[in-house]
Write a protein that holds these residues in place. Structure first.
Motif, PDB file in Angstrom:
ATOM      1  N   ASN A  98      13.152  -2.602  -4.942  1.00 12.93           N
ATOM      2  CA  ASN A  98      13.244  -2.608  -3.488  1.00 12.93           C
ATOM      3  C   ASN A  98      12.411  -3.747  -2.896  1.00 12.93           C
ATOM      4  O   ASN A  98      12.855  -4.447  -1.976  1.00 12.93           O
ATOM      5  CB  ASN A  98      12.812  -1.255  -2.952  1.00 12.93           C
ATOM      6  N   LEU A  99      11.205  -3.964  -3.429  1.00 11.80           N
ATOM      7  CA  LEU A  99      10.381  -5.089  -2.979  1.00 11.80           C
ATOM      8  C   LEU A  99      11.059  -6.418  -3.308  1.00 11.80           C
ATOM      9  O   LEU A  99      11.104  -7.322  -2.476  1.00 11.80           O
ATOM     10  CB  LEU A  99       8.988  -5.035  -3.619  1.00 11.80           C
ATOM     11  N   GLU A 100      11.610  -6.523  -4.501  1.00 13.09           N
ATOM     12  CA  GLU A 100      12.317  -7.751  -4.898  1.00 13.09           C
ATOM     13  C   GLU A 100      13.470  -8.045  -3.949  1.00 13.09           C
ATOM     14  O   GLU A 100      13.675  -9.196  -3.537  1.00 13.09           O
ATOM     15  CB  GLU A 100      12.842  -7.618  -6.327  1.00 13.09           C
ATOM     16  N   GLU A 101      14.231  -7.013  -3.568  1.00 12.30           N
ATOM     17  CA  GLU A 101      15.341  -7.187  -2.628  1.00 12.30           C
ATOM     18  C   GLU A 101      14.838  -7.711  -1.287  1.00 12.30           C
ATOM     19  O   GLU A 101      15.458  -8.607  -0.687  1.00 12.30           O
ATOM     20  CB  GLU A 101      16.074  -5.860  -2.408  1.00 12.30           C
ATOM     21  N   ALA A 128       9.348  -5.634  10.726  1.00 10.22           N
ATOM     22  CA  ALA A 128       9.048  -6.015   9.344  1.00 10.22           C
ATOM     23  C   ALA A 128      10.201  -5.636   8.431  1.00 10.22           C
ATOM     24  O   ALA A 128      11.014  -4.769   8.772  1.00 10.22           O
ATOM     25  CB  ALA A 128       7.778  -5.306   8.871  1.00 10.22           C
ATOM     26  N   LEU A 129      10.248  -6.292   7.283  1.00 10.47           N
ATOM     27  CA  LEU A 129      11.134  -5.825   6.214  1.00 10.47           C
ATOM     28  C   LEU A 129      10.356  -4.762   5.463  1.00 10.47           C
ATOM     29  O   LEU A 129       9.194  -4.979   5.099  1.00 10.47           O
ATOM     30  CB  LEU A 129      11.491  -6.971   5.262  1.00 10.47           C
ATOM     31  N   SER A 130      10.968  -3.612   5.241  1.00 11.67           N
ATOM     32  CA  SER A 130      10.231  -2.530   4.597  1.00 11.67           C
ATOM     33  C   SER A 130      10.848  -2.161   3.256  1.00 11.67           C
ATOM     34  O   SER A 130      12.040  -2.361   3.027  1.00 11.67           O
ATOM     35  CB  SER A 130      10.176  -1.309   5.511  1.00 11.67           C
ATOM     36  N   PHE A 131      10.008  -1.614   2.383  1.00  6.09           N
ATOM     37  CA  PHE A 131      10.433  -1.238   1.043  1.00  6.09           C
ATOM     38  C   PHE A 131       9.691   0.017   0.595  1.00  6.09           C
ATOM     39  O   PHE A 131       8.620   0.340   1.109  1.00  6.09           O
ATOM     40  CB  PHE A 131      10.189  -2.381   0.048  1.00  6.09           C
ATOM     41  N   ASN A 132      10.265   0.683  -0.370  1.00 10.87           N
ATOM     42  CA  ASN A 132       9.652   1.852  -0.989  1.00 10.87           C
ATOM     43  C   ASN A 132       8.524   1.363  -1.898  1.00 10.87           C
ATOM     44  O   ASN A 132       8.766   0.566  -2.802  1.00 10.87           O
ATOM     45  CB  ASN A 132      10.714   2.597  -1.798  1.00 10.87           C
ATOM     46  N   PRO A 133       7.275   1.826  -1.697  1.00 13.62           N
ATOM     47  CA  PRO A 133       6.165   1.334  -2.494  1.00 13.62           C
ATOM     48  C   PRO A 133       6.206   1.758  -3.960  1.00 13.62           C
ATOM     49  O   PRO A 133       5.372   1.333  -4.751  1.00 13.62           O
ATOM     50  CB  PRO A 133       4.932   1.906  -1.791  1.00 13.62           C
ATOM     51  N   SER A 162       0.800  -1.218   0.000  1.00 12.02           N
ATOM     52  CA  SER A 162       0.000   0.000   0.000  1.00 12.02           C
ATOM     53  C   SER A 162       0.840   1.279   0.000  1.00 12.02           C
ATOM     54  O   SER A 162       1.880   1.358   0.657  1.00 12.02           O
ATOM     55  CB  SER A 162      -0.919   0.003   1.217  1.00 12.02           C
ATOM     56  N   LYS A 163       0.345   2.266  -0.729  1.00 14.96           N
ATOM     57  CA  LYS A 163       0.977   3.592  -0.718  1.00 14.96           C
ATOM     58  C   LYS A 163       0.390   4.478   0.367  1.00 14.96           C
ATOM     59  O   LYS A 163       0.946   5.518   0.689  1.00 14.96           O
ATOM     60  CB  LYS A 163       0.790   4.269  -2.077  1.00 14.96           C
ATOM     61  N   CYS A 222       6.548  -5.060   4.198  1.00 15.80           N
ATOM     62  CA  CYS A 222       5.577  -3.963   4.121  1.00 15.80           C
ATOM     63  C   CYS A 222       6.184  -2.690   3.547  1.00 15.80           C
ATOM     64  O   CYS A 222       7.346  -2.370   3.802  1.00 15.80           O
ATOM     65  CB  CYS A 222       5.050  -3.692   5.525  1.00 15.80           C
ATOM     66  N   SER A 223       5.366  -1.956   2.811  1.00 18.72           N
ATOM     67  CA  SER A 223       5.819  -0.662   2.292  1.00 18.72           C
ATOM     68  C   SER A 223       6.099   0.285   3.459  1.00 18.72           C
ATOM     69  O   SER A 223       5.541   0.138   4.543  1.00 18.72           O
ATOM     70  CB  SER A 223       4.783  -0.061   1.349  1.00 18.72           C
TER      71      SER A 223
END
Length: 190
Positions: free
Chosen positions: A144-147, A134-139, A99-100, A120-121
């Protein structure tokens, strides 16, 4: 059918799966997960994605899956009650939230309370909910999600750490604590 109930509150599947919960429209950014899923050969071949709630896949979504050459049998839509959702959290490799924007992010807490690792974003209120659990990423970044997904799958001790951190994090959120904090605010206003 890929999912069958087992007596231990887990769901038996032909493949392990990542869980997505809720609407897949607009700011929920579900297409980011679909794009990352397509690019990550390891998860595309070995994992399904289970989508709980949010309505059946729309014709446009199905066409998008076909355009990306994603086998529709690997993207599973389910709806049901809290008991089924609980079993899905208990059985998933991880819950993924792309989610953004979120007002709060209750599924993140639900996942952690079931011992389900969270990827999670890092947008809006979500970091305040998951903290360091959590592992977080830029939405806005597929890479970044793949990493995050690769890191999760390639680091076996990380999953246990995330589960324990999630259990600890959930302790910060309870209806009792919410009532006490609300009461303090009301008392300070009187």
């Amino acid at each position: 059918n890929y999912l069958k109930k087992k007596s231990n509150d887990k769901i038996k599947t032909t493949k392990p799966f990542f869980l997505y919960v809720g609407s897949r429209k607009r700011y929920k950014n579900f297409s980011l997960l679909v794009n990352a899923y397509k690019k990550l050969k390891k998860i595309n071949e070995n994992y399904n994605i289970v989508c709980f709630g949010g309505g059946n896949f729309l014709k446009e979504e199905i066409l998008n899956f076909k355009d990306k050459n994603i086998d529709i049998k690997k993207l599973i839509y389910l709806e049901g009650d809290d008991e089924l959702l609980s079993k899905l959290y208990n059985s998933a490799e991880a819950y993924i939230c792309t989610s953004k924007y979120e007002g709060f992010g209750l599924p993140v807490l639900e996942a952690m309370s079931h011992g389900c690792p969270v990827i999670c974003s890092n947008s809006s209120s979500l970091p305040e909910v998951y903290g360091n659990a959590a592992l977080s990423f830029n939405p806005n970044s597929e890479e970044n999600l793949e990493e995050c997904i690769n890191n999760f799958l390639n680091n076996t001790s990380l999953k246990d750490k995330m589960i324990e951190s999630g259990y600890q994090r959930v302790k910060n959120f309870s209806w009792k604590k919410c009532a006490e904090e609300t009461s303090k605010i009301y008392k300070s206003l009187i």
